[in-house]
Design an enzyme around this catalytic site. Sequence first.
Site, PDB file in Angstrom:
ATOM      1  N   GLU A 105       4.995  -1.847  12.005  1.00 25.57           N
ATOM      2  CA  GLU A 105       3.571  -1.854  12.339  1.00 25.57           C
ATOM      3  C   GLU A 105       2.898  -2.716  11.286  1.00 25.57           C
ATOM      4  O   GLU A 105       2.963  -2.423  10.101  1.00 25.57           O
ATOM      5  CB  GLU A 105       3.037  -0.425  12.297  1.00 25.57           C
ATOM      6  CG  GLU A 105       1.658  -0.323  12.894  1.00 25.57           C
ATOM      7  CD  GLU A 105       0.796   0.610  12.094  1.00 25.57           C
ATOM      8  OE1 GLU A 105       1.127   1.788  11.969  1.00 25.57           O
ATOM      9  OE2 GLU A 105      -0.221   0.122  11.590  1.00 25.57           O
ATOM     10  N   CYS A 120      -5.197   0.750   9.236  1.00 25.50           N
ATOM     11  CA  CYS A 120      -4.662  -0.247  10.167  1.00 25.50           C
ATOM     12  C   CYS A 120      -5.569  -0.372  11.384  1.00 25.50           C
ATOM     13  O   CYS A 120      -5.511  -1.362  12.094  1.00 25.50           O
ATOM     14  CB  CYS A 120      -3.249   0.106  10.573  1.00 25.50           C
ATOM     15  SG  CYS A 120      -2.988   1.843  10.823  1.00 25.50           S
TER      16      CYS A 120
HETATM   17  P1  NAP Z   1       3.717  -5.009   2.081  1.00 23.00           P
HETATM   18  O1  NAP Z   1       3.513  -6.034   1.045  1.00 23.00           O
HETATM   19  O2  NAP Z   1       4.094  -5.489   3.423  1.00 23.00           O
HETATM   20  O3  NAP Z   1       4.852  -4.038   1.531  1.00 23.00           O
HETATM   21  C1  NAP Z   1       5.273  -2.898   2.252  1.00 23.00           C
HETATM   22  C2  NAP Z   1       6.670  -2.516   1.803  1.00 23.00           C
HETATM   23  O4  NAP Z   1       7.602  -3.476   2.271  1.00 23.00           O
HETATM   24  C3  NAP Z   1       6.837  -2.472   0.302  1.00 23.00           C
HETATM   25  O5  NAP Z   1       7.685  -1.393   0.002  1.00 23.00           O
HETATM   26  C4  NAP Z   1       7.482  -3.780  -0.026  1.00 23.00           C
HETATM   27  O6  NAP Z   1       8.308  -3.704  -1.148  1.00 23.00           O
HETATM   28  C5  NAP Z   1       8.325  -4.050   1.192  1.00 23.00           C
HETATM   29  N1  NAP Z   1       8.500  -5.477   1.472  1.00 23.00           N
HETATM   30  C6  NAP Z   1       7.512  -6.363   1.703  1.00 23.00           C
HETATM   31  N2  NAP Z   1       8.025  -7.563   1.975  1.00 23.00           N
HETATM   32  C7  NAP Z   1       9.364  -7.433   1.934  1.00 23.00           C
HETATM   33  C8  NAP Z   1      10.458  -8.331   2.126  1.00 23.00           C
HETATM   34  N3  NAP Z   1      10.265  -9.620   2.409  1.00 23.00           N
HETATM   35  N4  NAP Z   1      11.708  -7.858   1.996  1.00 23.00           N
HETATM   36  C9  NAP Z   1      11.909  -6.558   1.685  1.00 23.00           C
HETATM   37  N5  NAP Z   1      10.933  -5.663   1.471  1.00 23.00           N
HETATM   38  C10 NAP Z   1       9.667  -6.088   1.605  1.00 23.00           C
HETATM   39  O7  NAP Z   1       2.470  -4.078   2.275  1.00 23.00           O
HETATM   40  P2  NAP Z   1       1.617  -3.225   1.223  1.00 23.00           P
HETATM   41  O8  NAP Z   1       2.201  -3.316  -0.130  1.00 23.00           O
HETATM   42  O9  NAP Z   1       1.500  -1.889   1.797  1.00 23.00           O
HETATM   43  O10 NAP Z   1       0.168  -3.869   1.242  1.00 23.00           O
HETATM   44  C11 NAP Z   1      -0.048  -5.223   1.244  1.00 23.00           C
HETATM   45  C12 NAP Z   1      -0.791  -5.625   2.511  1.00 23.00           C
HETATM   46  O11 NAP Z   1      -0.209  -5.021   3.679  1.00 23.00           O
HETATM   47  C13 NAP Z   1      -2.228  -5.198   2.577  1.00 23.00           C
HETATM   48  O12 NAP Z   1      -3.085  -6.034   1.886  1.00 23.00           O
HETATM   49  C14 NAP Z   1      -2.471  -5.217   4.077  1.00 23.00           C
HETATM   50  O13 NAP Z   1      -2.772  -6.502   4.530  1.00 23.00           O
HETATM   51  C15 NAP Z   1      -1.186  -4.810   4.677  1.00 23.00           C
HETATM   52  N6  NAP Z   1      -1.133  -3.406   5.115  1.00 23.00           N
HETATM   53  C16 NAP Z   1      -1.201  -3.131   6.435  1.00 23.00           C
HETATM   54  C17 NAP Z   1      -1.110  -1.838   6.878  1.00 23.00           C
HETATM   55  C18 NAP Z   1      -1.131  -1.494   8.321  1.00 23.00           C
HETATM   56  O14 NAP Z   1      -1.420  -0.373   8.617  1.00 23.00           O
HETATM   57  N7  NAP Z   1      -0.783  -2.359   9.229  1.00 23.00           N
HETATM   58  C19 NAP Z   1      -0.965  -0.800   5.979  1.00 23.00           C
HETATM   59  C20 NAP Z   1      -0.894  -1.087   4.632  1.00 23.00           C
HETATM   60  C21 NAP Z   1      -0.972  -2.407   4.221  1.00 23.00           C
HETATM   61  P3  NAP Z   1       7.802  -4.155  -2.583  1.00 23.00           P
HETATM   62  O15 NAP Z   1       6.368  -3.833  -2.683  1.00 23.00           O
HETATM   63  O16 NAP Z   1       8.673  -3.375  -3.498  1.00 23.00           O
HETATM   64  O17 NAP Z   1       8.016  -5.619  -2.649  1.00 23.00           O
END
Ligand code: NAP
Length: 527
Positions: free
Chosen positions: A264, A301
């Site tokens: 998601e 989200c």
């Molecule tokens: P994220 O950067 O996508 O990270 C989520 C999880 O996935 C973390 O545990 C991260 O690990 C891991 N991850 C990310 N990219 C990866 C990759 N290429 N390979 C392996 N693991 C990976 O999201 P976030 O830290 O929750 O927040 C950042 C952004 O996500 C926000 O600014 C927002 O835009 C979005 N977000 C969206 C929602 C939604 O409901 N759709 C919810 C929360 C956040 P690491 O952090 O250890 O690298």
Amino acid sequence: MITGKNYIGSTLSSKGTKTYKTFNPQLNIENDITFSEATQEEINEAAALASEAFKTYRNVSGIQKAAFLNAIADEILALGDEAVKTYCSETGLPEGRAIGERGRTMGQLKAFAALLEEGSWVDAVIDTAQPERTPMPRSDIRKMQIAMGPVVVFGASNFAFAFSTAGGDTAAALAAGCPVIVKSHPMHAGTSELVASAILKAAKRTGMPEGVFSNVNSSGIEVGAQLVSHPAIKAVGFTGSYKGGKALYDLAAKRPEPIPVFAEMGSINPVVVLPEALTNRGTDLAKTYAGSVTLGTGQFCTNPGLLLGIKSDALTQFVKTLSETILTIDPSCMLHPNIATTYEANKQKALDQEGVTVTAQYDTKIKENYARQAVTTVDGSTFLENTQLHQEVFGPFTMVVQCDNVAQLETIISKLEGQLTGTILGEPSELPDYKNVIEALQNRVGRIVYNGVPTGVEVCPAMVHGGPFPATTDSRFTSVGVSSIQRWVRPFCFQDWPNALLPEELKNENPLGITRLVNSSVTSAKI
Ligand code: NAP
């Protein structure tokens, strides 16, 4: 007590040298505990344990799994103040939110427990043999849903309880009969470890196999990538950014044995305001909308990042009221300095686009890691041409698109990327005139809301929290509500199998008394 170690099954482990700390965004300081990132060896151990556990756990009865899920809910509550305080210190969110979200998490676990106790979710279909059929006799064919195998769950940063360690994905996978390895979110590793300890206590109390659950720490992408690549893993649940979700989806597809990734990702949740509603109650709508944009510092989200209307004096007045109202709302803290920095950068990128007008931006002094809410406007043709304006700005930000006419409104909606939700604000009398607009919106979203706001996702069986790509990687499934169990199962069929060896759900006697489709009739009777 939080140790900073990984849970490999029920064993606390810290074999690696890479460490990190979580951050308290309210106090703008690091928290005390040092977390140890999982090594490849620990990941292999967790995966091997999960594979071994699957051999037993897949056959554990619904009643026993229900007892396990109910016990997890009890153990989470028993964590008491420590879990609530840790949650607040790692997210910047207030205590009331922590307690509410804990209740939701327990409610989700209990809902899955009730589903398992009732039992019909396995979707049993039986077509009995017809030995006399000509020209060919028919075999006895019986189908039900079975667990896929070990699942990896990536917890969401914005729901440290309800969409994380024991959140919706984990509850659904455990309910389905799949062992779970959680890749703990680095922003709330302490909360994750505490909740993991509750799950493992519940597993022990209810006699679940060792390895049914593990919790691994990491502060970079390596651990997640290693987990998704591991041959023992059969499916992945993810909530987070488009970049992260798509990277993991691609990685899973390139494996020698590709596996599904239910991710998601972002959504801007378009809200369409129709002319009569604007004229009749524009002020009220603007005030309610301002509350939805800023709820939870815009970190949902389902946050409404986009409002679409047709140019009129009433729409101009709506923007004025929205802008004035949003500035009266006190700014609040974001989850982490990185999220706050990304919010400011993405907001600035949107503000810098040609044709974008800022009608409100909080500019009084704010605390570190707090978010300055903003409202912008743009005209329909500029929005259509510049897809940068379609990107999610995660935080209390919204853009009002002023369309020239209804045809442009419909075109914009039909060209939007897939979304979790769409909302129609309108009077019943004007809806028939906007049939095409409403249908275009339905085509782009997983849930359509009438005269409400998209924030606030009810956890109930009818909920769809999903939507066309890129809102999710598979629009056929929801990640909220008990139907989300369907992501972790596959249909399995027995042909001419001896009755005594069939699972209880498919036996002639129907010992569980579940509802089945037998020879095309819905029944809970014996055969
Ligand atoms: P994220 O950067 O996508 O990270 C989520 C999880 O996935 C973390 O545990 C991260 O690990 C891991 N991850 C990310 N990219 C990866 C990759 N290429 N390979 C392996 N693991 C990976 O999201 P976030 O830290 O929750 O927040 C950042 C952004 O996500 C926000 O600014 C927002 O835009 C979005 N977000 C969206 C929602 C939604 O409901 N759709 C919810 C929360 C956040 P690491 O952090 O250890 O690298």
